[in-house]
Design a protein around this motif. Structure first.
Motif, mmCIF file in Angstrom:
data_model
loop_
_atom_site.group_PDB
_atom_site.id
_atom_site.type_symbol
_atom_site.label_atom_id
_atom_site.label_comp_id
_atom_site.label_asym_id
_atom_site.label_seq_id
_atom_site.Cartn_x
_atom_site.Cartn_y
_atom_site.Cartn_z
ATOM 1 N N GLU A 151 -8.956 30.220 24.742
ATOM 2 C CA GLU A 151 -8.212 29.133 24.124
ATOM 3 C C GLU A 151 -6.725 29.454 24.025
ATOM 4 O OE1 GLU A 151 -9.825 31.447 22.614
ATOM 5 O OE2 GLU A 151 -8.730 32.051 20.824
ATOM 6 N N GLU B 147 -4.918 25.429 20.278
ATOM 7 C CA GLU B 147 -6.359 25.143 20.149
ATOM 8 C C GLU B 147 -6.981 26.004 19.049
ATOM 9 O OE1 GLU B 147 -7.065 23.797 24.810
ATOM 10 O OE2 GLU B 147 -7.189 25.914 24.284
ATOM 11 N N ARG B 148 -6.582 27.269 18.992
ATOM 12 C CA ARG B 148 -7.124 28.141 17.931
ATOM 13 C C ARG B 148 -6.682 27.625 16.562
ATOM 14 N NH1 ARG B 148 -9.831 32.544 16.338
ATOM 15 N NH2 ARG B 148 -10.648 32.790 18.436
ATOM 16 N N GLU B 149 -5.394 27.291 16.471
ATOM 17 C CA GLU B 149 -4.878 26.853 15.166
ATOM 18 C C GLU B 149 -5.489 25.522 14.723
ATOM 19 O OE1 GLU B 149 -0.654 29.246 15.092
ATOM 20 O OE2 GLU B 149 -0.627 27.152 15.723
ATOM 21 N N GLY C 30 -8.520 24.783 15.204
ATOM 22 C CA GLY C 30 -9.957 25.010 14.988
ATOM 23 C C GLY C 30 -10.806 24.582 16.182
ATOM 24 N N LEU C 31 -10.181 24.565 17.366
ATOM 25 C CA LEU C 31 -10.902 24.062 18.545
ATOM 26 C C LEU C 31 -11.441 25.166 19.461
ATOM 27 C CD1 LEU C 31 -8.432 21.164 19.511
ATOM 28 C CD2 LEU C 31 -10.715 20.942 18.509
ATOM 29 N N THR C 32 -11.311 26.419 19.037
ATOM 30 C CA THR C 32 -11.712 27.530 19.923
ATOM 31 C C THR C 32 -13.146 27.365 20.452
ATOM 32 O OG1 THR C 32 -10.210 29.010 18.776
ATOM 33 C CG2 THR C 32 -11.960 30.049 20.040
ATOM 34 N N GLU C 33 -14.074 27.063 19.547
ATOM 35 C CA GLU C 33 -15.477 26.979 19.981
ATOM 36 C C GLU C 33 -15.670 25.864 20.993
ATOM 37 O OE1 GLU C 33 -18.290 26.958 16.800
ATOM 38 O OE2 GLU C 33 -17.474 28.807 15.938
#
Ligand code: PEP
Length: 250
Positions: free
Chosen positions: A130, A134-136, A138-141
């Motif tokens: 990611e 995206e990590r910030e 909350g989209l990593t998964e």
């Protein structure tokens, strides 16, 4: 059976053939007889010939950083799987974030390239990860699930036998920021879960998942202590023979 760790170097667009020769002359004696981990070096295309000649008789393998998915054709500037095999290349990196970011490589292209590499008998190292936004958010998964699902699309477990995945959080590549071993481990578990769904639980148990992103001699031991982490894909720190040998011998 335990998964054999693999430490791979991604030289990106660094080193010419003369510098490649000098690297291996210094590096190979430092890792002679090292059998605990598989070692793969992925230099630019122009250096492959020299690299392959140098590693002959050693335990080090050579991979490419990319490939085209067609067998041959009018694709100026491209290199196909058969060409890599013919010169003795065994591995290939697919879908590195720099290819996705700067060269418009989509999840579908990653899938085409993965199929072509497997079909040819190359060992693919498929990169997923990611970006910071995206990590910030909350989209990593979601991102990792999508990248895995699309990369593995329409490939059987039998065909995918040689598959290796590299989790490379894009915010950790070349930035000096490394994911904590725990954070990397969580991402690896998620990827392993996706591989279980796409292929089978047995397949995913055997799948090697490497971590990449500012791996250095100082942080590799902590990362490799995680049972979920089966190796490393190393950029910057693989350019210096001493530093890459220290990583290999973590
Ligand atoms: C890479 O290029 O795959 C990489 C992880 O780079 P670095 O080690 O320099 O962050």
């Amino acid at each position: 059976m335990p998964r054999k760790p693999l430490i791979a170097a991604n030289w990106k667009m660094y080193k010419n053939p003369t510098q490649t020769l000098a690297f291996f002359q210094e590096f190979l004696p430092m890792v002679a007889g090292h059998t605990r981990d598989e070692i793969v070096v992925c230099p630019p295309y122009i250096d492959l010939y020299v690299a392959i000649a140098e590693v002959k008789g050693s335990l080090v393998a050579v991979g490419a950083q990319d490939l085209h998915w067609e067998k041959e054709g009018a694709y100026t500037g491209e290199i196909c799987p058969g060409m890599l095999l013919d010169i003795g290349c065994t591995h290939v990196i697919i879908g590195h974030s720099e290819r996705r970011q700067y060269f418009g490589e989509t999840d579908d292209i990653v899938n085409f390239k993965l199929k072509a590499a497997l079909e040819a008998g190359l060992t693919p190292i498929v990169c997923v990860g990611e970006v910071l936004e995206e990590r910030e958010a909350g989209l990593t998964e979601d991102v990792l699930r999508r990248q895995c699902l699309r990369a593995f699309h329409a490939i059987s477990a039998k065909k995918a036998a040689k598959l290796i995945v590299a989790y490379e959080p894009v915010w950790a590549i070349g930035t000096g920021k490394t994911a904590t071993p725990q954070l990397a481990s969580e991402a690896h578990s998620l990827i392993r879960g996706e591989a279980a769904k796409a292929f089978s639980p047995v397949f995913s148990d055997n799948l090697r998942i490497l971590y990449g992103g500012s791996v250095k001699p100082e942080n590799v031991k902590g990362l490799m202590a995680e049972t979920e982490i089966d190796g490393a894909l190393v950029g910057g720190a693989s350019l210096d023979p001493k530093s890459f040998a220290a990583i290999v011998k973590y």
